[in-house]
Design a protein around this motif. Structure first.
Motif, short mmCIF file in Angstrom:
data_model
loop_
_atom_site.label_atom_id
_atom_site.label_comp_id
_atom_site.label_asym_id
_atom_site.label_seq_id
_atom_site.Cartn_x
_atom_site.Cartn_y
_atom_site.Cartn_z
N LYS A 94 31.70 10.69 61.50
CA LYS A 94 32.15 10.63 60.10
C LYS A 94 31.22 9.76 59.26
O LYS A 94 30.83 10.13 58.15
CB LYS A 94 33.58 10.11 60.01
N THR A 98 32.37 0.79 66.95
CA THR A 98 33.82 1.06 66.94
C THR A 98 34.36 1.52 68.28
O THR A 98 35.56 1.45 68.51
CB THR A 98 34.16 2.14 65.89
N GLY A 99 33.48 2.05 69.14
CA GLY A 99 33.94 2.61 70.40
C GLY A 99 34.51 4.01 70.25
O GLY A 99 35.00 4.60 71.22
N ASP A 100 34.46 4.57 69.03
CA ASP A 100 35.03 5.89 68.75
C ASP A 100 33.93 6.82 68.26
O ASP A 100 33.41 6.63 67.16
CB ASP A 100 36.12 5.76 67.69
N PRO A 101 33.56 7.83 69.07
CA PRO A 101 32.47 8.71 68.64
C PRO A 101 32.79 9.49 67.36
O PRO A 101 31.90 9.79 66.58
CB PRO A 101 32.28 9.65 69.83
N LEU A 102 34.06 9.81 67.11
CA LEU A 102 34.43 10.54 65.90
C LEU A 102 34.14 9.71 64.65
O LEU A 102 33.68 10.24 63.64
CB LEU A 102 35.90 10.95 65.94
N ILE A 103 34.39 8.43 64.71
CA ILE A 103 34.08 7.56 63.58
C ILE A 103 32.57 7.54 63.36
O ILE A 103 32.11 7.59 62.22
CB ILE A 103 34.65 6.14 63.78
N TRP A 143 29.40 4.64 66.63
CA TRP A 143 30.10 4.83 67.90
C TRP A 143 30.08 3.54 68.71
O TRP A 143 31.09 3.09 69.24
CB TRP A 143 29.43 5.96 68.66
#
Length: 69
Positions: free
Chosen positions: A39, A31-36, A28
């Motif tokens: 995963k 990438t700044g994306d919690p979903l990534i 997170w």
């Protein structure tokens, strides 16, 4: 000292929880994306669970670094 397979399994599970939360947070953060992060954490949970269990069982067969009483 005899170490059971159940002990190794429970130790594996507890360590994977800590490790997976760390990996999710790092994914997170990077990438700044919690979903990534989720995963990546989900995938590494499976692979490292299996790898650690076998790693632990192999080390238990080794007498390296141990002393008799």
């Amino acid at each position: 000292m005899k170490v059971t397979k159940l002990r190794s399994l429970l130790k594996t599970i507890s360590w994977r929880i800590v490790g997976t939360l760390d990996t999710m947070a790092l994914g997170w953060f990077i990438t700044g994306d919690p979903l990534i992060g989720v995963k990546i954490g989900a995938l590494e949970l499976i692979t490292k669970f299996v790898l650690y269990y076998f790693h632990e069982r192999i080390w238990l067969q080794s007498k390296f670094g141990t002393k008799d009483k």
